[in-house]
Write a protein that holds these residues in place. Structure first.
Motif, PDB file in Angstrom:
ATOM      1  N   GLY A   1      -0.388 -10.645   3.290  1.00 19.49           N
ATOM      2  CA  GLY A   1       0.732 -10.191   2.477  1.00 19.49           C
ATOM      3  C   GLY A   1       1.135 -11.198   1.429  1.00 19.49           C
ATOM      4  O   GLY A   1       2.264 -11.187   0.941  1.00 19.49           O
ATOM      5  N   LYS A   2       0.198 -12.039   1.056  1.00 17.49           N
ATOM      6  CA  LYS A   2       0.459 -13.218   0.233  1.00 17.49           C
ATOM      7  C   LYS A   2       1.278 -12.945  -1.021  1.00 17.49           C
ATOM      8  O   LYS A   2       2.172 -13.718  -1.363  1.00 17.49           O
ATOM      9  N   ASP A   3       1.011 -11.872  -1.744  1.00 16.58           N
ATOM     10  CA  ASP A   3       1.636 -11.696  -3.060  1.00 16.58           C
ATOM     11  C   ASP A   3       2.839 -10.768  -3.054  1.00 16.58           C
ATOM     12  O   ASP A   3       3.306 -10.324  -4.100  1.00 16.58           O
ATOM     13  N   LEU A   4       3.395 -10.471  -1.884  1.00 20.74           N
ATOM     14  CA  LEU A   4       4.493  -9.517  -1.812  1.00 20.74           C
ATOM     15  C   LEU A   4       5.793 -10.060  -2.381  1.00 20.74           C
ATOM     16  O   LEU A   4       6.597  -9.313  -2.942  1.00 20.74           O
ATOM     17  N   LEU A   5       6.036 -11.362  -2.227  1.00 12.91           N
ATOM     18  CA  LEU A   5       7.360 -11.912  -2.448  1.00 12.91           C
ATOM     19  C   LEU A   5       7.333 -13.049  -3.447  1.00 12.91           C
ATOM     20  O   LEU A   5       6.287 -13.647  -3.726  1.00 12.91           O
ATOM     21  N   ASP A   6       8.513 -13.372  -3.964  1.00 13.74           N
ATOM     22  CA  ASP A   6       8.668 -14.517  -4.857  1.00 13.74           C
ATOM     23  C   ASP A   6       8.617 -15.785  -4.014  1.00 13.74           C
ATOM     24  O   ASP A   6       9.540 -16.088  -3.261  1.00 13.74           O
ATOM     25  N   GLU A   7       7.529 -16.527  -4.155  1.00 15.61           N
ATOM     26  CA  GLU A   7       7.352 -17.716  -3.327  1.00 15.61           C
ATOM     27  C   GLU A   7       8.218 -18.890  -3.792  1.00 15.61           C
ATOM     28  O   GLU A   7       8.248 -19.923  -3.152  1.00 15.61           O
TER      29      GLU A   7
ATOM     30  N   ARG B   1       0.811  -1.209   0.000  1.00 17.09           N
ATOM     31  CA  ARG B   1       0.000   0.000   0.000  1.00 17.09           C
ATOM     32  C   ARG B   1       0.853   1.272   0.000  1.00 17.09           C
ATOM     33  O   ARG B   1       0.432   2.307  -0.508  1.00 17.09           O
ATOM     34  N   PHE B   2       2.063   1.204   0.581  1.00 14.38           N
ATOM     35  CA  PHE B   2       2.909   2.383   0.643  1.00 14.38           C
ATOM     36  C   PHE B   2       4.103   2.294  -0.310  1.00 14.38           C
ATOM     37  O   PHE B   2       5.135   2.918  -0.093  1.00 14.38           O
ATOM     38  N   GLY B   3       3.896   1.507  -1.383  1.00  6.55           N
ATOM     39  CA  GLY B   3       4.818   1.529  -2.504  1.00  6.55           C
ATOM     40  C   GLY B   3       6.220   1.059  -2.217  1.00  6.55           C
ATOM     41  O   GLY B   3       7.176   1.552  -2.832  1.00  6.55           O
ATOM     42  N   ALA B   4       6.388   0.087  -1.309  1.00  6.63           N
ATOM     43  CA  ALA B   4       7.729  -0.317  -0.882  1.00  6.63           C
ATOM     44  C   ALA B   4       8.102  -1.729  -1.324  1.00  6.63           C
ATOM     45  O   ALA B   4       9.001  -2.335  -0.747  1.00  6.63           O
ATOM     46  N   ARG B   5       7.440  -2.254  -2.336  1.00  4.88           N
ATOM     47  CA  ARG B   5       7.775  -3.605  -2.803  1.00  4.88           C
ATOM     48  C   ARG B   5       9.243  -3.706  -3.244  1.00  4.88           C
ATOM     49  O   ARG B   5       9.932  -4.671  -2.917  1.00  4.88           O
ATOM     50  N   ALA B   6       9.704  -2.743  -4.009  1.00  4.18           N
ATOM     51  CA  ALA B   6      11.074  -2.804  -4.526  1.00  4.18           C
ATOM     52  C   ALA B   6      12.090  -2.760  -3.388  1.00  4.18           C
ATOM     53  O   ALA B   6      13.095  -3.488  -3.406  1.00  4.18           O
ATOM     54  N   GLU B   7      11.837  -1.930  -2.376  1.00  4.51           N
ATOM     55  CA  GLU B   7      12.764  -1.837  -1.246  1.00  4.51           C
ATOM     56  C   GLU B   7      12.773  -3.128  -0.432  1.00  4.51           C
ATOM     57  O   GLU B   7      13.831  -3.557   0.059  1.00  4.51           O
TER      58      GLU B   7
END
Length: 561
Positions: A253-259, A229-235
């Motif tokens: 947070g299921k889709d945040l990371l490479d599973e 939500r606060f645009g920090a996926r890349a970080e």
């Protein structure tokens, strides 16, 4: 010289929404908002999406915002805006930025105190704005002369806080000439546009975090939906690449990371987690919590075993180290600091991965929840948007590994059933390059299924798996397994898509695993047609994680006062 008509308040509002990345406005026409709708249709960067009702429009705006970064909803005064308020409240709970514009009576009618339709007949024209004040981060009534500044202020707050905002617009104000704002507009999506924080606060956090890392043995990262939500996926991705850190997410947070990453542990659900995941999270010398919100439905009924005052915590606008709070440290900035600090850490043992292995049983039989979600997970393609409604669909898929790049939409905190069907509509209009996959129960679908016709109108062709287990199965597990209040009307589901205006749908009813495999395969090989698969499962069959959470909820709901 130019003959162009002067810009209006409506034009300025639409321009500012377009600057935020919005190109679709969802809603339902009503006599108060029709002139505003003319401006929407004339706007070069805007498309009108009329939905079956205002609740569906607001859910669609929410789903749109989760993909595009911001959403917009337009309703008429009173009856229209109150139909949407549940969805707007859900956006507030789940930190989804959007704008709800409610167009109402002209100022002359307000001043006269006339008894008007869609009102209580008491000349109180701010009543519904006051109701919305409880479920938005910013709200205002637009007036000529100050409208431009007000619009910029309200939109800036919504973007910064990643939450919905509300504007009440008297119908004549929308067509009034706009007065240039006193200052330039805030940057588009400011919460996502900068990783900078207050220099003093960030420096102090850096010193404290470095000292905490130096004395830590094992370090685990737990990341949740506020990172998105606060645009920090890349970080977050850079932090996890800086050192070999075991990491997990709650279901939210299921889709945040490479599973597929061998250091990705899977889902953390408190006491209901896999024992290895629970140990690596709860017993870590240092737990880094990034954007974590601990809800009963995402933390195993609040059975998390770590101390929320210990470790490093990163929130939207502040950070903490062992309970000491550092204000003015945005989430992106905090993650960027930690990525630098962990780069030289020694490699810990590679943890055991906990995602179940998907595969068909040797013998076929009646379709089970376990078989269903294994097959659906195997059919998901990289880049899909998977929308899983609260209940068996959400918790069945949350524990399955999904391909990198998959977006996973759900509403585990607010938990309003029926949300995902119109939310997927919005998500697909936000990015037509992504295939939509909707997973929803029969009870949930009966809430919002009329929006299937809107999919058809806009040429969208998702794959829909509807779980027919004859009622509110989650509630059956919580309480009242055979109570009449958990039953619903039996619908002829295969007939529904065509009845609602979907042209040439691909329809199947499956009762065994092999039938499901064949239907999913056919859907994958058929493009341009909405695929609707009715999956019949047992009345009491639920995914194990959902069963554990349901029993926990029942214990809390029925505990003695």
């Amino acid at each position: 010289m130019t003959d162009d008509p002067p810009a209006t308040v409506a034009d300025h509002l639409l321009d500012r929404l377009a600057d935020l990345g919005v190109s679709h406005v969802f809603g339902v026409p009503g006599d108060y908002n029709l002139a505003f709708l003319d401006r929407v249709l004339a706007h070069p960067r805007m498309t009108w999406v009329g939905t079956a009702n205002e609740l569906g429009a607001a859910y669609a705006a929410d789903g749109y915002a989760r993909i595009a970064g911001f959403g917009a909803l337009l309703t008429t005064y009173g009856v229209g805006e109150l139909s949407a308020i549940n969805a707007v409240a859900g956006s507030y709970a789940e930190y989804v930025p959007l704008l709800h514009v409610a167009v109402g009576p002209a100022r002359a009618a307000e001043r006269s105190g006339a008894v008007l339709h869609h009102t209580f007949g008491d000349a109180d024209f701010e009543r519904f704005a006051r109701a919305h004040a409880e479920v938005v981060c910013a709200h205002a009534t637009l007036r000529p002369g100050t409208a431009a500044d007000t619009i910029d202020r309200v939109l800036g707050t919504a973007a910064r806080d990643s939450r919905p905002a509300y504007l009440r617009l008297p119908s004549d104000v929308g067509s009034a000439p706009v007065t240039a704002p006193a200052a330039p507009a805030a940057p588009a999506r400011p919460s996502r546009s900068s990783a900078a924080g207050d220099g003093t606060g960030l420096a102090a956090f850096t010193r404290a975090a470095r000292a905490r890392l130096e004395r830590a043995g094992t370090v685990t990262v737990l990341a949740d939906f506020l990172v998105d939500r606060f645009g920090a996926r890349a970080e977050l991705t850079r932090l996890l690449a800086a050192g070999p850190l075991p990491h997990a997410t709650p279901v939210s947070g299921k889709d945040l990371l490479d599973e597929g990453n061998p250091l990705h542990l899977g889902v953390y659900s408190g006491a209901f987690s896999d024992p290895v995941v629970r140990a690596l999270v709860d017993d870590a010398d240092l737990l880094i919590r990034a954007g974590v919100v601990l809800a009963d439905t995402t933390s195993g009924g609040l059975t998390h075993g770590f101390d929320t005052a210990a470790g490093i915590g990163l929130g939207p606008h502040s950070a903490s180290v062992d309970g000491l709070v550092f204000p003015d440290v945005p989430l992106r900035a905090g993650l960027a600091v930690l990525a630098e600090l962990v780069a030289d850490r020694e490699t810990p043992p590679t943890p055991h991965r906990t995602f179940p292995t998907a595969g068909a049983p040797a013998e076929d039989g009646p379709l089970t929840q376990d078989r269903l979600w294994n097959a659906v997970a195997a059919a998901v393609r990289p880049g899909d948007v998977v929308a899983a409604d609260q209940g068996t669909a959400y918790y069945g898929m949350a524990t399955r590994r999904l391909p990198a790049g998959t977006r996973f939409l759900g509403q585990p905190l607010w938990g309003s059933i029926g949300y995902t069907l119109p939310a997927l509509l919005g998500a697909q209009l936000a990015d037509r390059s992504r295939r939509g996959v909707l997973l929803i129960g029969d009870g949930s679908a009966q809430m919002t299924v009329q929006e299937l016709g809107t999919f058809g109108r806009h040429g969208l062709a998702p794959v829909i798996v509807l779980v027919n287990n004859r009622g509110y199965t989650v509630e059956r597990v919580i309480h009242g397994a055979r109570a009449a209040y958990n039953d619903i009307a039996a619908w002829d589901w295969p007939a529904v898509p065509a009845a609602l205006g979907v042209r040439d749908p691909l329809v199947a009813t499956v009762r065994t695993g092999r039938e499901l495999d064949a239907a999913l395969d056919r859907a994958a090989r058929t493009s341009g047609r909405l695929a609707f698969i009715e999956a019949v499962t047992g009345l009491d069959d639920v995914p194990p994680l959902l069963g554990s959470i349901a029993h926990s909820l029942n214990d809390r709901n029925t505990a003695p006062a």
